[in-house]
Write a protein that holds these residues in place. Structure first.
Motif, PDB file in Angstrom:
ATOM      1  N   GLY A 100     120.354 -23.476 -88.353  1.00  0.00           N
ATOM      2  CA  GLY A 100     120.844 -23.282 -86.989  1.00  0.00           C
ATOM      3  C   GLY A 100     119.911 -23.781 -85.901  1.00  0.00           C
ATOM      4  N   ASN A 101     118.797 -24.408 -86.261  1.00  0.00           N
ATOM      5  CA  ASN A 101     117.882 -24.957 -85.256  1.00  0.00           C
ATOM      6  C   ASN A 101     118.488 -26.204 -84.631  1.00  0.00           C
ATOM      7  OD1 ASN A 101     115.556 -23.165 -85.710  1.00  0.00           O
ATOM      8  ND2 ASN A 101     115.559 -24.128 -87.716  1.00  0.00           N
ATOM      9  N   MET A 102     118.317 -26.355 -83.328  1.00  0.00           N
ATOM     10  CA  MET A 102     118.832 -27.521 -82.620  1.00  0.00           C
ATOM     11  C   MET A 102     117.898 -28.708 -82.828  1.00  0.00           C
ATOM     12  SD  MET A 102     121.315 -28.509 -80.635  1.00  0.00           S
ATOM     13  CE  MET A 102     121.926 -27.029 -79.837  1.00  0.00           C
ATOM     14  N   LEU A 103     118.455 -29.802 -83.301  1.00  0.00           N
ATOM     15  CA  LEU A 103     117.719 -31.053 -83.484  1.00  0.00           C
ATOM     16  C   LEU A 103     118.369 -32.099 -82.595  1.00  0.00           C
ATOM     17  CD1 LEU A 103     117.444 -31.059 -87.373  1.00  0.00           C
ATOM     18  CD2 LEU A 103     115.851 -30.086 -85.715  1.00  0.00           C
ATOM     19  N   GLY A 104     117.590 -33.078 -82.172  1.00  0.00           N
ATOM     20  CA  GLY A 104     118.141 -34.101 -81.309  1.00  0.00           C
ATOM     21  C   GLY A 104     117.647 -35.483 -81.666  1.00  0.00           C
ATOM     22  N   MET A 105     118.311 -36.462 -81.085  1.00  0.00           N
ATOM     23  CA  MET A 105     117.849 -37.830 -81.210  1.00  0.00           C
ATOM     24  C   MET A 105     118.087 -38.507 -79.880  1.00  0.00           C
ATOM     25  SD  MET A 105     120.735 -39.822 -83.466  1.00  0.00           S
ATOM     26  CE  MET A 105     120.688 -38.711 -84.831  1.00  0.00           C
ATOM     27  N   GLY A 106     117.221 -39.457 -79.561  1.00  0.00           N
ATOM     28  CA  GLY A 106     117.338 -40.160 -78.300  1.00  0.00           C
ATOM     29  C   GLY A 106     117.038 -41.634 -78.447  1.00  0.00           C
ATOM     30  N   GLN A 107     117.733 -42.427 -77.641  1.00  0.00           N
ATOM     31  CA  GLN A 107     117.499 -43.867 -77.575  1.00  0.00           C
ATOM     32  C   GLN A 107     117.099 -44.210 -76.155  1.00  0.00           C
ATOM     33  OE1 GLN A 107     120.916 -46.323 -78.495  1.00  0.00           O
ATOM     34  NE2 GLN A 107     119.861 -48.188 -77.896  1.00  0.00           N
ATOM     35  N   SER A 108     115.898 -44.700 -75.979  1.00  0.00           N
ATOM     36  CA  SER A 108     115.421 -45.128 -74.654  1.00  0.00           C
ATOM     37  C   SER A 108     116.069 -46.446 -74.291  1.00  0.00           C
ATOM     38  CB  SER A 108     113.908 -45.287 -74.657  1.00  0.00           C
ATOM     39  OG  SER A 108     113.287 -44.061 -74.904  1.00  0.00           O
ATOM     40  N   LEU A 109     116.478 -46.557 -73.028  1.00  0.00           N
ATOM     41  CA  LEU A 109     117.105 -47.775 -72.521  1.00  0.00           C
ATOM     42  C   LEU A 109     116.363 -48.263 -71.288  1.00  0.00           C
ATOM     43  CD1 LEU A 109     120.780 -46.533 -72.822  1.00  0.00           C
ATOM     44  CD2 LEU A 109     119.614 -48.068 -74.385  1.00  0.00           C
ATOM     45  N   PRO A 110     116.410 -49.590 -71.046  1.00  0.00           N
ATOM     46  CA  PRO A 110     115.718 -50.121 -69.859  1.00  0.00           C
ATOM     47  C   PRO A 110     116.355 -49.655 -68.559  1.00  0.00           C
ATOM     48  CG  PRO A 110     116.846 -51.860 -71.091  1.00  0.00           C
ATOM     49  CD  PRO A 110     117.035 -50.594 -71.832  1.00  0.00           C
TER      50      PRO A 110
END
Length: 87
Positions: free
Chosen positions: A77-87
């Motif tokens: 139940g832990n919240m995990l995330g992912m991110g993509q940096s954009l210019p």
């Protein structure tokens, strides 16, 4: 990059516990969905997901000017995330 923040107590899983930086968030989300991962959907002032992915204004200044993000929960139940940096 690995960031560590002090906690005032036990994590209840409501906030992101761990986040991954990815090069192509749409591909990663699609791959994880095929494996059964369910992504969180949000419709909040300033942040709305579309197919599990949010466009986020601002970012770490050294990484770019905006980011795309997605969140899901692990088996505990832990919240995990992912991110993509954009210019």
């Amino acid at each position: 990059m690995f960031c560590l923040f002090a906690s005032a107590g036990a994590a209840e899983g409501a906030f992101t516990q761990l986040a991954f930086s990815v090069d192509d968030i749409e591909t990663e989300v699609a791959d994880l969905r095929r494996r059964g991962v369910v992504f969180e959907e949000y419709d909040l002032p300033g942040m709305r997901t579309v197919d599990g992915i949010a466009d986020i204004a601002g970012n770490y200044p050294s990484k770019g000017t905006r980011e795309r993000g997605a969140w899901f929960r692990d088996s505990e139940g832990n919240m995990l995330g992912m991110g993509q940096s954009l210019p």
